[in-house]
Every structure is written in C-alpha cells, then in structure tokens.
Write an enzyme that holds these catalytic residues in place. Structure first.
Site, PDB file in Angstrom:
ATOM      1  N   LYS A  45      14.369   9.910  32.042  1.00  0.00           N
ATOM      2  CA  LYS A  45      15.049   8.610  32.109  1.00  0.00           C
ATOM      3  C   LYS A  45      15.604   8.234  30.740  1.00  0.00           C
ATOM      4  CE  LYS A  45      10.621   6.282  31.383  1.00  0.00           C
ATOM      5  NZ  LYS A  45       9.489   5.605  32.052  1.00  0.00           N
ATOM      6  N   ARG A 143       3.074  -4.077  37.907  1.00  0.00           N
ATOM      7  CA  ARG A 143       4.470  -3.902  37.525  1.00  0.00           C
ATOM      8  C   ARG A 143       5.224  -3.403  38.744  1.00  0.00           C
ATOM      9  NH1 ARG A 143       6.471   0.294  32.866  1.00  0.00           N
ATOM     10  NH2 ARG A 143       5.764   1.750  34.470  1.00  0.00           N
ATOM     11  N   TYR A 260      22.344  -8.644   2.424  1.00  0.00           N
ATOM     12  CA  TYR A 260      22.501  -9.958   3.060  1.00  0.00           C
ATOM     13  C   TYR A 260      21.369 -10.885   2.668  1.00  0.00           C
ATOM     14  CZ  TYR A 260      26.246  -8.616   6.293  1.00  0.00           C
ATOM     15  OH  TYR A 260      27.438  -8.238   6.843  1.00  0.00           O
ATOM     16  N   MET A 308      24.239  -3.841   9.728  1.00  0.00           N
ATOM     17  CA  MET A 308      24.611  -3.174  10.979  1.00  0.00           C
ATOM     18  C   MET A 308      24.862  -1.686  10.752  1.00  0.00           C
ATOM     19  SD  MET A 308      27.836  -3.829  13.544  1.00  0.00           S
ATOM     20  CE  MET A 308      27.423  -5.508  13.930  1.00  0.00           C
TER      21      MET A 308
END
Ligand SMILES: *Cc1c(COP(=O)(O)O)cnc(C)c1O
Length: 367
Positions: A45, A143, A260, A308
């Site tokens: 998956k 779940r 930043y 980023m």
C-alpha cells in the site's frame, strides 16, 4: 557507495534516493524465514511505502510472494496492471457501488462490516458466482472489522467464498504488552467460527512475537522496507539511502542568524551549508534543532528552520575542504530511517511514506 551520475538526470539532481531492490528481496526472505509454516504475503500500500510499488512488487513476486495487500481499490487496480497473476487483497474493501470495479480486475475485498458483506453477496448473486472475499475481525483496535456481535447472525456469512479471515494487532511493536495476547485469543475464537479458512493476524512487528502469532499467512510491509519491527532490532537490511548535494556554503559571523524566523544564531564564525531538500520532500519541520545529516561518521546538525525546499547545516565538524556540489548523507549507514524518524519525533513509517517525488531515484536491482 551509491551510483551517482549515471546519466544527465542524475548529474542535474540535488538529491538522490537509492532504493535497494536487492535489500527488499533479502528482507522478504528473512521475514518469510521466521514463519516457515505460513504463507508470506507482501503489503505494498501507499506505493510500497513510498518506494514505488511498480518497481518493488514485481521483485517480491519474483522472490515468491503470491499474495499482496493494498489499502485502496485504486491501488489494487494499479497493482493488477503490473502483476496480472497474483492474489491482491484490498484492505478497505469497496465504496458502495464499486463491487464491479473490484471484481473485474480479480481483486479481493476485505469485508469489514455486515453491510459490506451483504453488498458483496448481492453482487455475487446477481452475477451467479461466488467471487472471493476476506473478512476482517475487530479484536480490540476498534478500527476496521466485524465485532463478535456482528458474527452472531450466521446467515449474513452464508454463501461467501472466503479466502482469508484476518485481524490486526494494535501493540505488536511492544512485545511485552498484554494486549497482544488478548487480541490473539479473541482472533482464535472468532476465526473458529469459520473453520478451515486461512487466518492472518500479524503485520511486521507481530511476526517477531513468535510462531503463535503466525497462523496461516503473515502480512509484512514495513519490515520488507527495512523498518525495525521494534526498538533496537537490527536484523533487517537497510533499503533506502538519501544523499543530498551542497547547493551553497557561506561563513556566518557570531550574531548572524539563519533561516525563517531567524531562529538560530551563530555564537562564533560558522560555516553553513544549504542543501536542496526540505519539508516538501518529507524532511519534517520538526527536525529544527534536533535533526542532522552526515559526512561519513561526522554528524552535522540541522540549524534553523526547515524550509520547503532547503535546510541549513552546521559544517563546524566537517572537513574544511567541503564545497558546493559535495554530497552529504541524509539516510544511510550513519542514520537509518528509524533514527531520522526519532529526531523528528515520529516513526520510520511516516518518514518513508513522506519522502517526496523530487529526488532522483536510483533502483539497485535485485539480482
Ligand atoms: C499496513 C498494514 C499491514 C502492514 O503493516 P506493517 O507494520 O507495515 O508490516 C498489515 N496489515 C494491515 C491490516 C495493514 O493496514
């Protein structure tokens, strides 16, 4: 070392992700060897945990895997195009009305509640054929899956062509957690209501709990991709290397700030390298002040915020002759996927499945 500059594309790249299909194949053998009496399926998956299902799944099939698991129907459809002959289970079953898409590709739904069971049976009746299906039991994780109460109405399950009954452990990465045995017992009891149907309980960590957790089929994912089944277990081969080149080097003075928010301040003259990977590539912002990259055996701390597309690292401990274009290791022998995950406060699963698509990818062939 890794295979750099094989072609123009790898020469242009700022970072390379090397996926060893050979290590994945060896991990399959290692895991299968732990449960010689059981069938060893493969969970692919999330694009084989971010490593590329199209490349990974055929290697596992060639190694002997005959059964695969995906989460979504669309993942099953994509996998079927790559592997026409294997058995593919879709863990989430199907959305209402999508039975035909499932059956047309020979995909097997994992049925998680009585309504899904009824829908599948209606579809089978309409087509006058009992198409294969699996049942999942909820044994404590709350779940997916049928509860014990759901199993009371036996008529619901009559006429199914059952290939597998399964459940999933919540705490298998904690071998001493008593919840494991509680879930195992519940699973045995629920599965006993479907005599003769193959049973599956364990994903990677559960397989390491011992033979009483293996039943007839095991479902490893993470272990195939080199993620340790529990803290400190070093049995598996590392699968992924990630190397990034230095884009720029500067020397900042005491008092200068980096990144930043200007959150990091130099206390002395410091050489700082900028690397071209950031949170858009799965290098998490949580690595600020905690994470590192490596030059051979030397740890180079990440300083300031993760951007980023870039990170800054402190080169104080690195050789003085490092220059732009040189390569530092993000994932490799000095820092495996579990270690990188720890410094971001997460698990190897999240790191692998987050690694972005901007890296130049190199696959080391299985043989
Ligand atoms: C993801 C998943 C697996 C594989 O889990 P790993 O811990 O990666 O081995 C097996 N079974 C189910 C139901 C899953 O959701």
């Amino acid at each position: 070392m890794h295979i750099f500059f094989q072609d123009a594309a790898s020469a242009r790249a700022g970072a390379w992700m090397t996926v060893s299909l050979r290590a994945i194949a060896e991990n399959y053998d290692l895991v299968a060897g732990l449960a010689p009496e059981a069938e060893c399926a493969a969970v692919v998956k999330a694009d084989a945990y971010g490593l590329g299902a199209e490349q990974v799944a055929p290697v596992l099939a060639a190694r002997g895997a005959k059964t695969f698991f995906v989460a979504h129907l669309d993942e099953g459809i994509a996998l079927r195009a790559v592997l026409p002959d294997v058995r593919i289970f879709v863990l989430h079953g199907f959305m209402p009305g999508c039975e035909g898409s499932m059956q047309a590709r020979g995909l097997i739904p994992v049925l998680n509640d009585p309504d899904q069971v009824r829908s599948w049976k209606r579809f089978c009746t309409k087509n006058e054929q009992a198409f294969p299906a699996a049942l999942q039991f909820d044994t404590g994780m709350s779940r997916f899956g049928l509860s014990s109460a759901d199993l009371q109405d036996r008529a619901v399950f009559e006429g199914l062509n059952l290939q597998l009954v399964m459940s999933h452990l919540a705490c298998a990465d904690e071998p001493d957690n008593p919840a494991n045995d509680v879930q195992r017992q519940r699973f045995v009891d629920m599965a006993a209501q479907f005599p003769g149907i193959p049973r599956s309980l364990s994903a990677s960590s559960g397989i390491f709990l011992g033979p009483e957790y293996h039943f007839e089929l095991i479902r490893p994912g993470a272990a195939l991709y080199g993620i340790a089944p529990s803290e400190g277990n070093r049995m598996l081969r590392p699968v992924v290397c990630l190397d990034a080149r230095i884009v720029q080097i500067r020397t900042v003075e005491a008092g200068d700030r980096v990144g930043y928010g200007l959150s990091w301040a130099a206390t002395k003259p410091t050489r700082v390298a900028t690397l071209g990977l950031g949170y858009a590539d799965g290098f998490f912002r949580a690595q600020e002040g905690r994470g590192a990259v490596w030059h051979d055996r030397t740890r180079l701390p990440v300083i300031g915020r993760v951007s980023m597309d870039s990170i800054s690292v402190d080169l104080t401990e690195a050789p003085a002759d490092l220059e732009a274009g040189d390569v530092l290791s993000v994932l490799g022998s000095a820092q495996d996927v579990d270690a990188l995950a720890r410094s971001a406060g997460t698990i190897g699963y999240e790191v692998l499945t987050s690694l972005g698509s901007r890296f130049h990818r190199v696959y080391v062939p299985a043989a």
